[in-house]
Design an enzyme around this catalytic site. Structure first.
Site, short mmCIF file in Angstrom:
data_model
loop_
_atom_site.label_atom_id
_atom_site.label_comp_id
_atom_site.label_asym_id
_atom_site.label_seq_id
_atom_site.Cartn_x
_atom_site.Cartn_y
_atom_site.Cartn_z
N HIS A 220 0.81 -1.21 0.00
CA HIS A 220 0.00 0.00 0.00
C HIS A 220 0.85 1.27 0.00
O HIS A 220 0.33 2.38 0.12
CB HIS A 220 -0.91 -0.03 1.24
CG HIS A 220 -2.07 0.89 1.19
ND1 HIS A 220 -2.28 1.86 2.15
CD2 HIS A 220 -3.09 0.99 0.31
CE1 HIS A 220 -3.39 2.52 1.86
NE2 HIS A 220 -3.90 2.03 0.76
N LYS A 222 3.28 4.43 -1.09
CA LYS A 222 3.40 5.40 -2.19
C LYS A 222 4.72 6.14 -1.98
O LYS A 222 4.87 6.91 -1.03
CB LYS A 222 2.25 6.41 -2.20
CG LYS A 222 0.87 5.80 -2.45
CD LYS A 222 0.14 5.51 -1.17
CE LYS A 222 -1.25 4.95 -1.46
NZ LYS A 222 -1.88 4.42 -0.24
N ASP A 227 16.96 10.88 -7.63
CA ASP A 227 18.40 11.13 -7.45
C ASP A 227 18.86 10.97 -6.00
O ASP A 227 19.97 11.39 -5.66
CB ASP A 227 18.78 12.52 -7.94
CG ASP A 227 18.61 12.69 -9.44
OD1 ASP A 227 18.51 11.66 -10.14
OD2 ASP A 227 18.56 13.84 -9.92
N HIS A 401 -9.41 11.08 1.73
CA HIS A 401 -8.51 9.92 1.69
C HIS A 401 -7.23 10.15 2.49
O HIS A 401 -6.32 9.33 2.48
CB HIS A 401 -8.18 9.60 0.22
CG HIS A 401 -7.52 8.28 0.02
ND1 HIS A 401 -6.17 8.14 -0.27
CD2 HIS A 401 -8.01 7.00 0.06
CE1 HIS A 401 -5.87 6.86 -0.41
NE2 HIS A 401 -6.96 6.15 -0.21
N LYS A 403 -4.30 10.53 5.41
CA LYS A 403 -3.85 9.74 6.56
C LYS A 403 -2.85 10.59 7.33
O LYS A 403 -1.63 10.46 7.16
CB LYS A 403 -3.18 8.43 6.11
CG LYS A 403 -4.11 7.49 5.31
CD LYS A 403 -3.87 7.60 3.86
CE LYS A 403 -4.60 6.56 3.02
NZ LYS A 403 -6.00 6.33 3.26
N ASP A 408 0.11 18.34 19.61
CA ASP A 408 0.78 19.27 20.53
C ASP A 408 1.71 20.28 19.86
O ASP A 408 2.70 20.72 20.47
CB ASP A 408 1.58 18.48 21.57
CG ASP A 408 0.68 17.73 22.53
OD1 ASP A 408 -0.54 17.90 22.45
OD2 ASP A 408 1.20 16.98 23.37
#
Length: 483
Positions: A220, A222, A227, A401, A403, A408
């Site tokens: 899952h 991404k 470089d 979508h 996450k 704090d």
């Protein structure tokens, strides 16, 4: 006679499931949930357990680490990484309580915190892909791309155009995509990349899957590395759903990504290299563990950053532990945006404990979902959280979508992992932690902006929901181990 034999086989299979749950050390709640699934769905329940329920972490993900070649390679990655980058690592000088999280992550998934990084929050698809394409166009040595969903369309066409230009200039290109998430990626596209001299590989392709061992375990992550100098990770996949309202039924997806520069990029590169080696099962040109792919980085900014990687091959559920640590150590507030919140016992207890202790705990969750069963599974936890004082907001503007987590004014987490069992135990995931006050305040401000597009749930009103909704939630909760 046939019926009797089938019944005996069913009883033996059920006993086998129970014994496996006991031997694997599954939590009592998980054991009971799977037993209910097996009882409610005879035969099908057993099949579902074999596919979704077996504790692959205990057996190291279909014996991945028992394969000498892979085990040796993982050891080499650790050794290479330690030899080259350990001396740069530090513990961030935040409050004492947030010194615990970096140490936790360094022990459960080996990645250390590094200073002198530049981190930029990228909000939504247009900003993210503008930054990605700008980085790709400046590539001089190599481009490494890894996605759960790599879906053909306007974005992939633009990428291919850049690939052609860069291949002519001698830039190495590697594309890694998941067998399920990118199942509709055509051979025409990958062959085109191959003709340019680029390499591509599919992580656990459907054709090679074993339903009871690999089907449920997806990559899952991404990741983009250019470089060894600039990296990207977060929730955004390569799909036109992020730039076009007509690309899917849920409208333009709302999401967050993170751009990284500095020493931390090599941690992200280590994740890619490990996944690439596993997927390709070869060590091309002497392997990717070379200084060329892990260049020394000059200071780029003032952010301390740390990568958190977790998967069914891990000894510990690093992502779950990361979230648990950040929630339980929060003193003032913890704001979470996530599309799939099916927290399980540990994270639910952490959220409740923090809220009951006076911490301002808030969740933004999408009002709509791309899965009906998941929608009701998420809602099945609302009342327990609301009773403890957790504030829940339903995002109403298209599909959410993201996450992300911010706590704090000190630490942020942006990555690929949801608050559910799939991300904690079954998927290969990666998050980036950044210990930086200004970035924390920036992400907090985005959270507050998103609240303006939300409806806050109130406990008394939610308790009055229709009985039919409660039944749907109850049924979905039973099946939460496989969501």
């Amino acid at each position: 006679m046939l019926f009797t034999l089938l019944f005996i086989a069913y009883i033996l299979a059920t006993i086998g499931v129970v014994l496996n749950l006991l031997i694997s050390g599954a939590r009592p709640t998980k054991t009971m949930a799977w037993l209910l699934v097996v009882i409610v769905l005879p035969v099908l329940g057993i099949i579902l357990y074999l596919v979704f329920g077996v504790n692959r972490r205990k057996y190291k993900f279909y014996k991945i680490k028992e394969a000498q070649k892979v085990k040796k390679y993982l050891s080499r990655v650790d050794g290479f990484y330690e030899d080259h980058f350990t001396e740069q690592a530090i513990l961030p000088e935040n409050r004492d309580i947030y010194r615990k999280t970096p140490e936790l992550i360094s022990k459960n998934c080996r990645f250390l915190p590094y200073p002198d990084n530049k981190a930029k929050i990228l909000r939504n698809g247009p900003a993210t892909f503008d930054a990605i394409f700008d980085a790709l166009e400046k590539a001089e040595t190599f481009i490494h791309i890894q996605y759960y969903i790599f879906e053909e369309g306007e974005l992939t066409d633009r990428m291919m155009k850049i690939f052609k230009e860069k291949a002519k200039a001698g830039v190495e290109i590697r594309l890694l995509y998941d067998g399920v998430g990118s199942q509709f990626l055509s051979n025409k596209y990958t062959n085109q990349l191959q003709e340019l001299g680029g390499n591509h590989s599919c992580f656990l392709p459907i054709a090679n899957m074993r339903p009871t061992s690999t089907l449920n375990y997806r990559n899952h992550r991404k990741i983009i590395i250019v470089d060894g100098k600039i990296g990207f990770t977060g929730g955004i996949n390569v799909t036109d759903k992020y730039i076009r309202s007509d690309a899917g039924p849920l409208g333009i997806w709302h999401d967050m990504h993170l751009q990284l520069e500095g020493p931390i990029v090599n941690s992200l590169q280590a994740v890619f290299v490990t996944d690439w080696n596993f997927a390709t099962e070869r060590e091309e040109n002497g392997d990717l563990l070379k200084d060329k792919y892990f260049p020394k980085s000059e200071p780029k900014g003032d952010a301390v950053a740390q990568i958190v990687a977790s998967g069914p091959d891990s000894d510990f559920s690093s992502i779950r532990q990361e979230y648990f640590s950040l929630i339980t150590q929060a003193d003032d507030y913890v704001y979470i945006t996530n599309s799939y919140v099916i927290p399980g016992e540990a994270i639910l207890t952490a959220l409740q404990t923090a809220a009951l202790s006076g911490v301002d705990v808030r969740l933004i969750i999408p009002e709509t979902s791309d899965s009906v069963v998941v929608k009701w599974g998420v809602r099945s936890y609302f009342e327990e959280m609301l009773r403890a004082g957790v504030r829940i907001y339903l995002y109403k503007d298209n599909f959410l979508h993201s996450k992300t987590l911010v706590a704090d004014d000190e630490v942020i987490s942006i990555g690929t992992a949801n608050f559910d069992l799939r991300s904690f135990e079954q998927n290969f995931e990666v998050n980036a932690l950044v210990y930086n006050e200004s970035l924390a305040k920036e992400l907090k401000s985005y959270f507050m902006e998103d609240i303006e597009n939300c409806e806050e749930l109130k406990l008394e009103e939610f308790k009055e929901r229709p009985v039919g909704d409660k039944i749907k939630e109850g049924i979905a909760k039973i099946f939460s181990p496989i969501l």
